[in-house]
Design a protein around this motif. Structure first.
Motif, PDB file in Angstrom:
ATOM      1  N   GLU A  60       0.665  -1.334   0.020  1.00  0.00           N
ATOM      2  CA  GLU A  60       0.213   0.082   0.646  1.00  0.00           C
ATOM      3  C   GLU A  60       1.145   1.381   0.039  1.00  0.00           C
ATOM      4  OE1 GLU A  60      -3.234   2.163  -0.210  1.00  0.00           O
ATOM      5  OE2 GLU A  60      -3.658   0.211  -0.383  1.00  0.00           O
ATOM      6  N   SER A  61       1.758   1.295   0.591  1.00  0.00           N
ATOM      7  CA  SER A  61       3.030   2.341   0.537  1.00  0.00           C
ATOM      8  C   SER A  61       3.841   2.116  -0.517  1.00  0.00           C
ATOM      9  CB  SER A  61       4.096   2.121   1.467  1.00  0.00           C
ATOM     10  OG  SER A  61       4.645   3.070   1.944  1.00  0.00           O
ATOM     11  N   LEU A  62       3.619   1.898  -1.519  1.00  0.00           N
ATOM     12  CA  LEU A  62       4.141   1.445  -2.757  1.00  0.00           C
ATOM     13  C   LEU A  62       3.088   2.451  -3.720  1.00  0.00           C
ATOM     14  CD1 LEU A  62       7.105   0.523  -4.584  1.00  0.00           C
ATOM     15  CD2 LEU A  62       5.817  -1.303  -4.969  1.00  0.00           C
ATOM     16  N   ARG A  63       2.251   1.906  -3.447  1.00  0.00           N
ATOM     17  CA  ARG A  63       1.019   2.446  -4.101  1.00  0.00           C
ATOM     18  C   ARG A  63       0.690   3.779  -3.690  1.00  0.00           C
ATOM     19  NH1 ARG A  63      -4.104   4.310  -4.776  1.00  0.00           N
ATOM     20  NH2 ARG A  63      -4.391   3.741  -1.674  1.00  0.00           N
ATOM     21  N   LEU A  64       1.138   4.247  -2.962  1.00  0.00           N
ATOM     22  CA  LEU A  64       0.111   6.008  -2.552  1.00  0.00           C
ATOM     23  C   LEU A  64       2.515   6.339  -3.079  1.00  0.00           C
ATOM     24  CD1 LEU A  64      -0.441   5.919   0.883  1.00  0.00           C
ATOM     25  CD2 LEU A  64      -1.667   6.216  -1.254  1.00  0.00           C
ATOM     26  N   TRP A  65       3.368   5.998  -2.757  1.00  0.00           N
ATOM     27  CA  TRP A  65       4.136   6.806  -3.446  1.00  0.00           C
ATOM     28  C   TRP A  65       4.873   6.545  -4.880  1.00  0.00           C
ATOM     29  CZ3 TRP A  65       6.877   9.856  -1.192  1.00  0.00           C
ATOM     30  CH2 TRP A  65       7.044  10.248   0.042  1.00  0.00           C
ATOM     31  N   LYS A  66       3.947   5.467  -5.654  1.00  0.00           N
ATOM     32  CA  LYS A  66       3.594   5.924  -7.320  1.00  0.00           C
ATOM     33  C   LYS A  66       2.812   6.849  -6.955  1.00  0.00           C
ATOM     34  CE  LYS A  66       5.015   0.969  -8.298  1.00  0.00           C
ATOM     35  NZ  LYS A  66       4.616   0.305  -9.048  1.00  0.00           N
ATOM     36  N   LYS A  67       1.725   7.318  -6.472  1.00  0.00           N
ATOM     37  CA  LYS A  67       0.738   8.196  -7.029  1.00  0.00           C
ATOM     38  C   LYS A  67       1.660   9.193  -6.827  1.00  0.00           C
ATOM     39  CE  LYS A  67      -3.775   9.370  -5.633  1.00  0.00           C
ATOM     40  NZ  LYS A  67      -5.000   8.309  -5.160  1.00  0.00           N
ATOM     41  N   ILE A  68       2.619   9.859  -5.456  1.00  0.00           N
ATOM     42  CA  ILE A  68       2.953  11.398  -5.051  1.00  0.00           C
ATOM     43  C   ILE A  68       3.984  11.333  -6.206  1.00  0.00           C
ATOM     44  CG2 ILE A  68       4.505  12.701  -3.096  1.00  0.00           C
ATOM     45  CD1 ILE A  68       3.192  10.359  -1.614  1.00  0.00           C
ATOM     46  N   GLN A  80       3.596  10.707  -9.770  1.00  0.00           N
ATOM     47  CA  GLN A  80       3.236  10.872 -10.824  1.00  0.00           C
ATOM     48  C   GLN A  80       3.317  12.384 -10.453  1.00  0.00           C
ATOM     49  OE1 GLN A  80       3.141  10.127 -13.374  1.00  0.00           O
ATOM     50  NE2 GLN A  80       4.421   7.818 -12.099  1.00  0.00           N
ATOM     51  N   GLY A  81       2.491  12.467  -9.218  1.00  0.00           N
ATOM     52  CA  GLY A  81       2.423  14.432  -9.247  1.00  0.00           C
ATOM     53  C   GLY A  81       3.068  14.938  -8.928  1.00  0.00           C
ATOM     54  N   SER A  82       4.167  14.165  -8.334  1.00  0.00           N
ATOM     55  CA  SER A  82       5.412  15.212  -8.287  1.00  0.00           C
ATOM     56  C   SER A  82       5.751  15.621  -9.656  1.00  0.00           C
ATOM     57  CB  SER A  82       6.574  15.001  -7.395  1.00  0.00           C
ATOM     58  OG  SER A  82       7.402  13.759  -8.371  1.00  0.00           O
ATOM     59  N   LEU A  83       5.860  14.985 -11.127  1.00  0.00           N
ATOM     60  CA  LEU A  83       5.687  14.974 -12.218  1.00  0.00           C
ATOM     61  C   LEU A  83       5.235  15.918 -12.103  1.00  0.00           C
ATOM     62  CD1 LEU A  83       6.501  11.210 -13.215  1.00  0.00           C
ATOM     63  CD2 LEU A  83       8.224  12.839 -12.673  1.00  0.00           C
ATOM     64  N   LYS A  84       3.873  16.397 -12.287  1.00  0.00           N
ATOM     65  CA  LYS A  84       3.077  16.599 -13.303  1.00  0.00           C
ATOM     66  C   LYS A  84       2.766  18.414 -12.524  1.00  0.00           C
ATOM     67  CE  LYS A  84      -0.684  13.506 -14.143  1.00  0.00           C
ATOM     68  NZ  LYS A  84      -1.939  12.837 -13.615  1.00  0.00           N
ATOM     69  N   LYS A  85       3.237  18.410 -11.092  1.00  0.00           N
ATOM     70  CA  LYS A  85       3.329  19.864 -10.748  1.00  0.00           C
ATOM     71  C   LYS A  85       5.146  20.549 -11.427  1.00  0.00           C
ATOM     72  CE  LYS A  85       0.110  19.154  -7.098  1.00  0.00           C
ATOM     73  NZ  LYS A  85       0.752  19.132  -5.191  1.00  0.00           N
ATOM     74  N   MET A  86       5.951  19.477 -12.049  1.00  0.00           N
ATOM     75  CA  MET A  86       7.090  19.868 -11.574  1.00  0.00           C
ATOM     76  C   MET A  86       7.827  20.715 -10.272  1.00  0.00           C
ATOM     77  SD  MET A  86       6.357  21.126 -15.722  1.00  0.00           S
ATOM     78  CE  MET A  86       8.696  22.209 -16.037  1.00  0.00           C
ATOM     79  N   ASP A  87       7.352  19.381  -9.874  1.00  0.00           N
ATOM     80  CA  ASP A  87       8.359  19.627  -8.617  1.00  0.00           C
ATOM     81  C   ASP A  87       9.374  18.582  -8.351  1.00  0.00           C
ATOM     82  OD1 ASP A  87       9.715  19.562  -5.523  1.00  0.00           O
ATOM     83  OD2 ASP A  87       7.080  19.851  -5.061  1.00  0.00           O
ATOM     84  N   LEU A  95      10.416   5.205  -3.685  1.00  0.00           N
ATOM     85  CA  LEU A  95       9.984   3.555  -4.257  1.00  0.00           C
ATOM     86  C   LEU A  95      11.783   2.991  -3.699  1.00  0.00           C
ATOM     87  CD1 LEU A  95       8.531   5.536  -6.613  1.00  0.00           C
ATOM     88  CD2 LEU A  95       7.614   4.394  -5.539  1.00  0.00           C
ATOM     89  N   ALA A  96      12.443   3.562  -4.080  1.00  0.00           N
ATOM     90  CA  ALA A  96      14.070   1.992  -4.267  1.00  0.00           C
ATOM     91  C   ALA A  96      13.694   1.487  -2.859  1.00  0.00           C
ATOM     92  CB  ALA A  96      14.830   3.115  -4.591  1.00  0.00           C
ATOM     93  N   ASP A  97      13.436   2.642  -1.925  1.00  0.00           N
ATOM     94  CA  ASP A  97      14.091   1.892  -0.028  1.00  0.00           C
ATOM     95  C   ASP A  97      12.628   0.907  -0.077  1.00  0.00           C
ATOM     96  OD1 ASP A  97      16.184   3.806   0.661  1.00  0.00           O
ATOM     97  OD2 ASP A  97      13.844   4.638   1.457  1.00  0.00           O
ATOM     98  N   ILE A  98      11.559   1.020  -0.316  1.00  0.00           N
ATOM     99  CA  ILE A  98      10.457   0.061  -0.883  1.00  0.00           C
ATOM    100  C   ILE A  98      10.349  -1.162  -1.262  1.00  0.00           C
ATOM    101  CG2 ILE A  98       8.216  -0.427  -0.765  1.00  0.00           C
ATOM    102  CD1 ILE A  98       7.243   2.476   0.302  1.00  0.00           C
ATOM    103  N   TYR A  99      10.840  -1.265  -1.922  1.00  0.00           N
ATOM    104  CA  TYR A  99      11.286  -2.385  -3.602  1.00  0.00           C
ATOM    105  C   TYR A  99      12.539  -3.098  -2.505  1.00  0.00           C
ATOM    106  CZ  TYR A  99       8.241  -0.811  -7.316  1.00  0.00           C
ATOM    107  OH  TYR A  99       7.408  -0.961  -8.408  1.00  0.00           O
ATOM    108  N   ARG A 100      13.494  -2.665  -2.383  1.00  0.00           N
ATOM    109  CA  ARG A 100      14.818  -3.119  -1.576  1.00  0.00           C
ATOM    110  C   ARG A 100      13.944  -4.305   0.405  1.00  0.00           C
ATOM    111  NH1 ARG A 100      17.228  -1.055   2.634  1.00  0.00           N
ATOM    112  NH2 ARG A 100      16.701   1.460   2.444  1.00  0.00           N
ATOM    113  N   ILE A 101      13.423  -3.430   0.491  1.00  0.00           N
ATOM    114  CA  ILE A 101      12.557  -4.404   1.390  1.00  0.00           C
ATOM    115  C   ILE A 101      12.023  -5.192   1.358  1.00  0.00           C
ATOM    116  CG2 ILE A 101      10.887  -3.630   3.414  1.00  0.00           C
ATOM    117  CD1 ILE A 101      12.133  -0.720   3.813  1.00  0.00           C
ATOM    118  N   MET A 102      11.109  -4.893   0.212  1.00  0.00           N
ATOM    119  CA  MET A 102      10.446  -6.193  -0.448  1.00  0.00           C
ATOM    120  C   MET A 102      10.876  -6.910  -0.985  1.00  0.00           C
ATOM    121  SD  MET A 102       7.111  -3.384  -1.675  1.00  0.00           S
ATOM    122  CE  MET A 102       5.934  -4.750  -2.311  1.00  0.00           C
TER     123      MET A 102
END
Length: 121
Positions: A19-27, A29-36, A47-54
Motif C-alpha cells: 500500500e505504501s508503494l502504491r501511494l508513493w507511486k501516486k505521489i 506521478q503528482g510530483s511530475l505533473k507539478k514539476m516538483d 520507492l527504491a527503499d520500499i522495493y529493497r525492503i520487499m
C-alpha cells in the motif's frame, strides 16, 4: 499532497509495503505533473527503499540510480548520500559486498562533509 505522504509513511511504518508503494507511486506521478523535482527525488528514494525492503533488488537499484542522477542535478548532496546508502544496502543484499563497501564509504564522505552524523560515530 502532504496528507498522502503521511499516509504512505504510515503504511510503510506499519509494514504494509504494497500500500505504501502504491501511494508513493501516486505521489511520484503528482510530483511530475507539478514539476516538483524535490518531491520527485523524495518519491524515487522512497520507492527504491520500499522495493529493497520487499526484496526487489533490481528495481531498487534502478530507482537508486535514478535518484543519484536527480540528486546530482539538484545539487542535493544529502539525498545523493541517502541514495548511495540505499544502493549499497541493495548491493550487499545480493552478495556484492566489495561494491557495497565502496559505495557506503563514498556516502560516508558526503555525510561527513555535510556534518550529518546519522551513519557514523
Amino acid at each position: 499532497m502532504k496528507t498522502l505522504i503521511e499516509r504512505a509513511e504510515k503504511f510503510r511504518e506499519s509494514g504494509d509495503f504494497k500500500e505504501s508503494l502504491r501511494l508513493w507511486k501516486k505521489i511520484y506521478q503528482g510530483s511530475l505533473k507539478k514539476m516538483d523535482s524535490y518531491l520527485a527525488l523524495d518519491s524515487i528514494i522512497a520507492l527504491a527503499d520500499i522495493y529493497r525492503i520487499m526484496g526487489s533488488f533490481k528495481k531498487s537499484e534502478k530507482f537508486y540510480l535514478e535518484a543519484l542522477d536527480v540528486a546530482e542535478g539538484l545539487d542535493d548532496e544529502l539525498s545523493f548520500a541517502d541514495a548511495l546508502t540505499g544502493l549499497a544496502l541493495s548491493k550487499k543484499a545480493v552478495g556484492h559486498w566489495k561494491e557495497a563497501l565502496k559505495i557506503v564509504r563514498k556516502a560516508r564522505l558526503v555525510y561527513q562533509k555535510n556534518k550529518d552524523n546519522s551513519i557514523h560515530s
